[in-house]
Design a protein around this motif. Structure first.
Motif, PDB file in Angstrom:
ATOM      1  N   ASP A  44       0.850  -1.192   0.000  1.00  0.00           N
ATOM      2  CA  ASP A  44       0.000   0.000   0.000  1.00  0.00           C
ATOM      3  C   ASP A  44       0.888   1.246   0.000  1.00  0.00           C
ATOM      4  O   ASP A  44       1.720   1.406   0.887  1.00  0.00           O
ATOM      5  N   LYS A  49       1.611   3.175   5.841  1.00  0.00           N
ATOM      6  CA  LYS A  49       1.872   1.747   5.632  1.00  0.00           C
ATOM      7  C   LYS A  49       3.352   1.591   5.249  1.00  0.00           C
ATOM      8  O   LYS A  49       3.752   1.889   4.127  1.00  0.00           O
ATOM      9  N   GLY A  69      -3.835   0.754  -3.091  1.00  0.00           N
ATOM     10  CA  GLY A  69      -4.541   0.843  -1.821  1.00  0.00           C
ATOM     11  C   GLY A  69      -5.824   1.627  -2.008  1.00  0.00           C
ATOM     12  O   GLY A  69      -6.082   2.196  -3.077  1.00  0.00           O
ATOM     13  N   SER A 185     -15.092  -2.180   5.062  1.00  0.00           N
ATOM     14  CA  SER A 185     -13.733  -1.920   4.576  1.00  0.00           C
ATOM     15  C   SER A 185     -13.657  -0.615   3.802  1.00  0.00           C
ATOM     16  O   SER A 185     -14.668  -0.080   3.335  1.00  0.00           O
ATOM     17  N   SER A 225     -11.023  -7.836   2.381  1.00  0.00           N
ATOM     18  CA  SER A 225     -10.323  -6.612   2.794  1.00  0.00           C
ATOM     19  C   SER A 225     -10.170  -6.453   4.301  1.00  0.00           C
ATOM     20  O   SER A 225     -10.928  -5.739   4.952  1.00  0.00           O
ATOM     21  N   GLY A 226      -9.162  -7.132   4.855  1.00  0.00           N
ATOM     22  CA  GLY A 226      -8.823  -6.934   6.258  1.00  0.00           C
ATOM     23  C   GLY A 226      -9.460  -7.919   7.213  1.00  0.00           C
ATOM     24  O   GLY A 226      -9.076  -7.987   8.378  1.00  0.00           O
ATOM     25  N   ASP A 256      -3.383 -14.669   7.268  1.00  0.00           N
ATOM     26  CA  ASP A 256      -2.259 -14.428   8.166  1.00  0.00           C
ATOM     27  C   ASP A 256      -1.666 -15.723   8.724  1.00  0.00           C
ATOM     28  O   ASP A 256      -0.977 -15.712   9.737  1.00  0.00           O
ATOM     29  N   ASP A 276      -1.916  -6.663   4.742  1.00  0.00           N
ATOM     30  CA  ASP A 276      -1.732  -6.224   6.128  1.00  0.00           C
ATOM     31  C   ASP A 276      -0.661  -7.026   6.844  1.00  0.00           C
ATOM     32  O   ASP A 276       0.120  -6.481   7.626  1.00  0.00           O
ATOM     33  N   HIS A 279       2.735  -5.539   6.005  1.00  0.00           N
ATOM     34  CA  HIS A 279       3.012  -4.247   6.626  1.00  0.00           C
ATOM     35  C   HIS A 279       3.200  -4.369   8.138  1.00  0.00           C
ATOM     36  O   HIS A 279       3.921  -3.563   8.738  1.00  0.00           O
ATOM     37  N   ARG A 280       2.573  -5.373   8.761  1.00  0.00           N
ATOM     38  CA  ARG A 280       2.754  -5.571  10.202  1.00  0.00           C
ATOM     39  C   ARG A 280       4.183  -5.985  10.550  1.00  0.00           C
ATOM     40  O   ARG A 280       4.634  -5.757  11.677  1.00  0.00           O
ATOM     41  N   ASN A 319       5.066 -11.400  13.681  1.00  0.00           N
ATOM     42  CA  ASN A 319       4.445 -11.002  12.410  1.00  0.00           C
ATOM     43  C   ASN A 319       5.274 -11.474  11.225  1.00  0.00           C
ATOM     44  O   ASN A 319       4.719 -11.774  10.157  1.00  0.00           O
ATOM     45  N   TYR A 323       3.580 -13.657   8.244  1.00  0.00           N
ATOM     46  CA  TYR A 323       3.578 -13.301   6.825  1.00  0.00           C
ATOM     47  C   TYR A 323       4.202 -14.417   5.983  1.00  0.00           C
ATOM     48  O   TYR A 323       3.626 -14.845   4.972  1.00  0.00           O
TER      49      TYR A 323
END
Length: 438
Positions: A44, A49, A69, A185, A225-226, A256, A276, A279-280, A319, A323
């Motif tokens: 994103d 992000k 994004g 979202s 989305s999320g 995840d 996500d 990016h985490r 994280n 990923y």
């Protein structure tokens, strides 16, 4: 109708027939989106992000990278993101959420342009933005490029060439038909998808079939989305998959873990899209390196850093491991996460030590000594295993963080059309999670 018109129409019908046969009847795959892309990492451009410090290490395991994004995306931060990803060793493509996010620089960088069309949103999200985008390309982007590149072109030729270039750009793009199933979202808000617009599995299948056969969409994207769609998503994917013959079926939302990725692929998706979770990793390493800077000497050995990470990080729950676990082909995600987090801490300590040793905020080390330091920080085996482009990308970004000149041995880094090298300083400072203190 002249005989020439009749011949032209016949050729057009034959061409359409050949295209349909290649998609449906012949044992060939004409979809420009590679079938072996089983995992896509979505980056994103939004300034909040961030990217991990050593993102080329993580991205070498994914099939491709998507840039796009739904919120706070601009042409500027999109271009900056492409700068940071060039020249990554994996394909990088563009999923713009607005017409003006597509620029000559993003088109030059992107391996593919994927144009979104939302099947269960309002008419603006299906055809309105495409119309706005077509107008922008035809009346602004292409004419400006032609005047810059071909200033001698007469007006009548420029107009005809602009028409052709606009049609070619759209013909060369892939169309991505979205079914958005999370009304809370940002994507749903952008496309005006409300609770009443959510589709049952059979309805999603029907719209997917129309997208493939009428809109000729190369991609069908089921978007949560999320959040993870769970059993509902599995049932919908199974229905959609049964109705498609040529389009790729992608899923995005809440992936995840390896179990979730496998469940989605087993349900019929060709590809899982993960954003996500990536990016985490950046958020995690910012906190990790701050702790390491307080606990370790800048010249701490590899063994000391490994020991510290082992004692202070629950790698299995990190994280980084989460990923990497989403990538079907990534071997032993926990082991990889431990290596990458250790390398990140060592590289960060190395950067801080170089800044302090220089006695100058802008640094003074040569590209060669920077390469040697990074090889020592990452470990010779890990650094040498990187693709040449990825290693050059790491050196370029570290040089930008230190404020030194770009390493002299990175000639393969893509030049701009005017022959100059891209400057990564501003993009690095904005988009990397870790930045050196002034």
């Amino acid at each position: 109708m002249t005989s020439f018109d009749g011949i032209a129409r016949l050729l057009g019908r034959l061409g359409r027939g050949a295209s349909l046969a290649a998609r449906t009847a012949l044992p060939v795959d004409t979809n420009p989106v590679p079938a072996d892309w089983t995992h896509v990492t979505k980056v994103d451009p939004e300034d909040d992000k961030k990217l991990p410090l050593l993102y080329p290490l993580y991205l070498r395991h994914t099939s491709a990278v998507s840039v796009g994004g739904s919120a706070d995306v601009t042409a500027t931060n999109t271009e900056e993101t492409f700068e940071l990803l060039a020249p990554a060793s994996v394909p990088v493509f563009h999923e713009p959420s607005g017409p003006r996010h597509v620029t000559p620089r993003t088109r030059a960088r992107a391996d593919l342009l994927a144009i979104p069309e939302v099947l269960n949103g309002d008419s603006e999200s299906l055809v309105g933005q495409l119309g706005e985008a077509t107008e922008y390309v035809r009346e602004e982007m292409v004419p400006e490029t032609l005047r810059e590149k071909l200033p001698w072109l007469p007006a009548f030729a420029e107009d005809a060439l602009a028409d052709f270039a606009t049609s070619w750009l759209l013909a060369d793009a892939v169309f991505e038909a979205y079914v958005i199933q999370n009304p809370d979202s940002a994507a749903a808000r952008e496309a005006n998808v409300a609770e009443s617009d959510l589709l049952a599995p059979r309805e999603a299948k029907q719209r997917a079939m129309a997208a493939e056969r009428h809109l000729e969409s190369e991609l069908l994207y089921l978007e949560y989305s999320g959040t993870f769609g769970g059993d509902e998503a599995v049932e919908t994917l199974d229905a959609i998959s049964d109705g498609l013959t040529w389009s790729r079926l992608w899923y995005g939302g809440g992936i995840d873990s390896r179990d979730r990725a496998r469940a989605i692929l087993d349900a019929g998706a060709d590809t899982v899209v993960v954003g996500d979770a990536f990016h985490r990793v950046a958020d995690e390493e910012r906190e990790l390196c701050q702790r390491a800077a307080d606990a370790l000497d800048p010249d701490a050995s590899a063994a000391a850093v490994r020991e510290w990470v082992g004692e202070n990080v629950a790698v299995a729950d990190s994280n980084a491991a989460a990923y990497l676990a989403t990538i079907p082909g990534a071997p032993d995600p926990e082991r990889l996460a431990r290596r990458y987090l250790t390398a990140t801490v060592r590289a960060w300590l190395c950067l801080r030590a170089r800044r302090e040793a220089s006695g100058d905020e802008r640094g003074s080390a040569s590209g060669r000594s920077l390469r040697a330091d990074l090889r020592r920080a990452l470990g010779a085996d890990l650094f040498d295993a990187l693709a040449e482009t990825d290693a050059a990308l790491v050196r370029r970004n570290f040089a930008a963080l230190l404020g030194t000149d770009e390493p002299a041995d990175s000639d393969h880094i893509t030049r701009r059309t005017d022959g100059s090298r891209p400057s990564a300083d501003e993009a690095v400072a904005t988009h990397l999670a870790l930045a050196l203190p002034p």
